[in-house]
Design a protein around this motif. Structure first.
Motif, PDB file in Angstrom:
ATOM      1  N   VAL A  51      44.570  -0.363 -72.767  1.00  0.00           N
ATOM      2  CA  VAL A  51      44.069  -1.016 -71.557  1.00  0.00           C
ATOM      3  C   VAL A  51      44.424  -2.494 -71.608  1.00  0.00           C
ATOM      4  O   VAL A  51      44.217  -3.151 -72.630  1.00  0.00           O
ATOM      5  N   THR A  53      43.910  -6.123 -69.264  1.00  0.00           N
ATOM      6  CA  THR A  53      43.249  -6.761 -68.134  1.00  0.00           C
ATOM      7  C   THR A  53      43.754  -8.190 -67.979  1.00  0.00           C
ATOM      8  O   THR A  53      43.760  -8.961 -68.942  1.00  0.00           O
ATOM      9  N   ASN A  86      48.147   1.592 -62.834  1.00  0.00           N
ATOM     10  CA  ASN A  86      46.853   1.419 -62.190  1.00  0.00           C
ATOM     11  C   ASN A  86      46.163   2.785 -62.162  1.00  0.00           C
ATOM     12  O   ASN A  86      46.546   3.665 -61.406  1.00  0.00           O
ATOM     13  N   ASN A  90      38.459  -1.129 -62.690  1.00  0.00           N
ATOM     14  CA  ASN A  90      38.193  -2.404 -61.997  1.00  0.00           C
ATOM     15  C   ASN A  90      38.849  -2.455 -60.616  1.00  0.00           C
ATOM     16  O   ASN A  90      39.675  -3.338 -60.343  1.00  0.00           O
ATOM     17  N   THR A  96      43.642  -4.431 -63.838  1.00  0.00           N
ATOM     18  CA  THR A  96      43.551  -3.724 -65.113  1.00  0.00           C
ATOM     19  C   THR A  96      44.456  -2.509 -65.049  1.00  0.00           C
ATOM     20  O   THR A  96      44.397  -1.729 -64.102  1.00  0.00           O
ATOM     21  N   SER A  98      46.357   0.763 -67.493  1.00  0.00           N
ATOM     22  CA  SER A  98      46.125   1.549 -68.706  1.00  0.00           C
ATOM     23  C   SER A  98      47.137   2.677 -68.809  1.00  0.00           C
ATOM     24  O   SER A  98      47.805   3.024 -67.847  1.00  0.00           O
ATOM     25  N   THR A 118      49.578  -7.711 -59.432  1.00  0.00           N
ATOM     26  CA  THR A 118      48.282  -7.814 -58.774  1.00  0.00           C
ATOM     27  C   THR A 118      48.516  -7.655 -57.280  1.00  0.00           C
ATOM     28  O   THR A 118      49.664  -7.615 -56.822  1.00  0.00           O
TER      29      THR A 118
END
Length: 135
Positions: A51, A53, A86, A90, A96, A98, A118
């Motif tokens: 993960v 972030t 994605n 969150n 975030t 993973s 983002t």
């Protein structure tokens, strides 16, 4: 309490001008050896969930494609590259991503680096590393 066992990557990483085109985002990464149902997408025995972030950012864009974990199992000499996507962690931010790798059991060395997309913009992060055990 009763959460999954995890290993924090050794140092935070940074992406310049990632927040609103001016502020720097600090990135934090963890490795979660399986079996575990969280974090999404989870990991079975002999697997590891990774993960990453990007703190302070807007939510992750649906389309990712540049943040990867390169890993090696020092016991089996198996290696791999795991893309981080994605997976709905969150959803209101920060971004975030993973992914899950079939690392096998043993001592794993891992490096994460690349770009997190983002909803605002792509953010490029320098590498950070971790060493951990998968039992």
């Amino acid at each position: 309490e009763e959460g999954p066992n995890f290993k924090q990557f050794y140092w935070p990483t940074v992406s310049g001008k990632c927040i609103g085109g001016q502020g720097d985002s600090v990135g934090s990464a963890i490795a979660v050896p399986g079996p575990t149902k969280i974090p999404a997408p989870g990991a079975r025995s002999g697997q590891t969930a990774f993960v990453f972030t990007a703190l302070g950012t807007s939510p992750a864009a649906k389309k990712q494609g540049g943040m990867n974990v390169q890993w090696a199992n020092l016991n089996t000499m198996k290696t791999g590259v795991t893309p981080l996507r994605n997976n709905g962690i969150n959803p209101d931010g920060p971004a975030t991503v993973s992914g899950t790798a079939s690392t096998g059991k043993g001592t794993i060395v891992a490096m994460v680096s690349g770009t997190v997309n983002t909803q605002e913009k792509p953010c490029n992060f320098v590498p950070t590393v971790a060493i951990f055990e998968v039992k």
